[in-house]
Write a protein that holds these residues in place. Sequence first.
Motif, PDB file in Angstrom:
ATOM      1  N   LYS A 144      32.852  17.861 -25.071  1.00  0.00           N
ATOM      2  CA  LYS A 144      32.097  17.132 -24.060  1.00  0.00           C
ATOM      3  C   LYS A 144      30.616  17.386 -24.240  1.00  0.00           C
ATOM      4  O   LYS A 144      30.193  18.470 -24.662  1.00  0.00           O
ATOM      5  CB  LYS A 144      32.531  17.536 -22.649  1.00  0.00           C
ATOM      6  CG  LYS A 144      33.894  17.008 -22.231  1.00  0.00           C
ATOM      7  CD  LYS A 144      34.168  17.289 -20.758  1.00  0.00           C
ATOM      8  CE  LYS A 144      35.493  16.674 -20.318  1.00  0.00           C
ATOM      9  NZ  LYS A 144      35.743  16.901 -18.874  1.00  0.00           N
TER      10      LYS A 144
ATOM     11  N   SER B 299      33.494  12.751 -22.945  1.00  0.00           N
ATOM     12  CA  SER B 299      34.383  13.291 -23.972  1.00  0.00           C
ATOM     13  C   SER B 299      34.159  12.567 -25.297  1.00  0.00           C
ATOM     14  O   SER B 299      34.133  11.337 -25.349  1.00  0.00           O
ATOM     15  CB  SER B 299      35.843  13.142 -23.536  1.00  0.00           C
ATOM     16  OG  SER B 299      36.713  13.501 -24.586  1.00  0.00           O
TER      17      SER B 299
ATOM     18  N   ASP C  58      34.736   8.420 -20.888  1.00  0.00           N
ATOM     19  CA  ASP C  58      34.131   9.076 -19.722  1.00  0.00           C
ATOM     20  C   ASP C  58      35.182   9.222 -18.630  1.00  0.00           C
ATOM     21  O   ASP C  58      35.594   8.214 -18.025  1.00  0.00           O
ATOM     22  CB  ASP C  58      32.953   8.253 -19.213  1.00  0.00           C
ATOM     23  CG  ASP C  58      32.302   8.879 -17.990  1.00  0.00           C
ATOM     24  OD1 ASP C  58      32.512  10.095 -17.777  1.00  0.00           O
ATOM     25  OD2 ASP C  58      31.591   8.171 -17.257  1.00  0.00           O
TER      26      ASP C  58
END
Length: 715
Positions: free
Chosen positions: A340, A329, A364
């Motif tokens: 993402k 992200s 993450d």
Amino acid sequence: MDYIRDIKLFAPLLVMSLLTSTAAKSQTVLATDGAEMTGQLMQWTTAKFEPPTVPAGAPKRKTAAKLQSNVNVIRVDDLIAEGSITVDSLTEAPAMAPAQLKPSHRQEAEPAGSSLDSPAGPVNAVLTISATAGGLVLSPESLTFAKAGDKVTVRLPASEAPGLQLFVRDQKIAELGAGATELTARKAGSTELYAVANGRMYIIQVRVESVTSRGPALTVPKALVSLKGVVKDTGASATYPGLEQATQADPAPGPVSAGDVSGDEVNPAAPSLKASIAETARSLLRQASDGRRFYNAKDKIGYTTAQVQLIDDRSNPSAGLIYPVAGVSVRVLGTEFISKTDAAGHLTIRDMPRQARFMLRIDDPSGQYRPAIAEISTADLVGGVTRLRVMRNFAFDALTTIASSVQQSTHGSYCSMVSDRDGEDHLGPAADIAVQIDVAAEGPFYFNKFGFLDRSMSATGADGRFCYFNVAPGPMAISLFKRGDWVATLPLSVFANRHLEDHLDLSAVTAFATQFASMATAQEQLSSDVSIAAHYQQVDMIDLLPLGSDAPLPQVAPGRVANADGLVSHQGKVRAFARAAEFEPVVYTYPAGDEQTVTPLIPRGFIDDMSLNAQVVHDPELGSVLAEFAAPEGATQETISMRLVDQDGHDVGDGWYFSDAPLTKAIFFNVPAGTYSLQVQTKGGYWLNSDTVLVYNETTSYMRLGNMLRYHVPN
């Protein structure tokens, strides 16, 4: 932090700080606590902005004490240890008017006909310096010479005042003779005679009269500011090798001469009508000319698309090794954008303003990669992909294990590769580089030729990499040394519970030059008259120190400094610190390679005055941000808003706006030290510009976005 141990050594520095404030009408005594001032400048802690142990950067200041009238003793023994100067003890003494000396001060040896009672000033008068249990006594307390060539005999105390030192600030106006037993007037003007003994400084006003004198350009101040951490040595100045000189511009030209107005004799105190009209016209023309020297560039607003790819710590693009980071992200701080990465580690960010800089927060959800903060500049986009490196948690845990370190969530971590150009101008990793930072941390740790962390190494290996763990969050200065020789010191920030992968390019040497200008005072900028509020006045000279250097930039023209050898930039920026008694301590940010910049100096007291108008309790221990946005051509005419956003995307206070379009101005008070994203948006939330701002405690950070301020060299 240490303070001033021996005021005799640092007397010139204290003089420098005293020269350019409001005039003190009576003798001033400065008592110190006997501590030592160090010369480090840029370190900070969570509570204080302290100096680093490496070449200097941005110092701090303390709020000046407000003094009452006729105060002639300022005591700072205990107060300076608290970090600010206030009036602890007020000792009033009647100030003796210059040249109005009592007959008792006259010496019998004076020649007949000399009169100290005459306003004409001392001719062969006597200045007596005697020592008492409470300190030196100087009589008279001020001196006024009727003309150049007049002299005053200085009678010094006997052995009861060991180490007594006398010196004059401007020996072009008054000069001490051999043995400091005689003071001679040289030319019209004002200066000060300083006596230093037993840890105290005594100041005597000295004035040389002239028929055409327009008054003193500089006088003794009514207030002092803390000198902690201001300078490294006692005489560093961009213009003078010794005692630092005053930085105010010369006074404006006097009234027109008789030759300018035919047939009228000009009396400066009461000019004729014709002379007054001519003088006024000339003054208005000069003001108009000064106003045209500074102008806003006329750039057009534009937007671009950023292509970003995330790669992990194993990647080596120059060798064709790419390990993409997928499913992570990425959020643009201060905006609603969040996305993402795809399977190749790519993501696209559209409609980003040109010539802007954004902070990206990387997280993450799967926990495979360390949370990170990165910067992206749209000025660097040339249609290609910007690659950002993140570290795998597996690799990070292995490194901390070898380093015998347990990473704390309240601290950050920092790894970087140092690069430079070789003899064939090829850019690659730089070996044999030792690094040092000015905040608490574990490290540095270097990597051997096999790519493993090696605790026995004291400099970079073939890959040019190093790491720090458990770094105190906030601003830090990182210094690089090549076989013991200092190469560069660069300012940057580390974030709590975030890992920063960086790249330090020693070949990124950029030319630097800037023009000084003083912006209007707080009261003038709050005026309804736009011409007054937006007025800039040229400043001849101050000390401007690149962050990471303890040497002011040399002057190349009136009001202009430059560095012919260039400065090492970091992430496309050069930062510098302005140091002068008349102006606020400010950190400025310049685009690398731009030699047409203007440095708008902020008058001393500006932030405090604005906080009063904003009805904000200003904490001088914290930093502040003065932000300006000059709307480019094609920008929307909606209301402009500016936001200061931290690493979590939260707003840091609300800006107090005191000017609207086309030049929007706002101040953010009480900002903790750190790096923030300054966002400029329309009321509807559309991006107009963005940049990252580095904030230090007890210092103001100036940022200007949009059209830049430029300087027109008059013909």
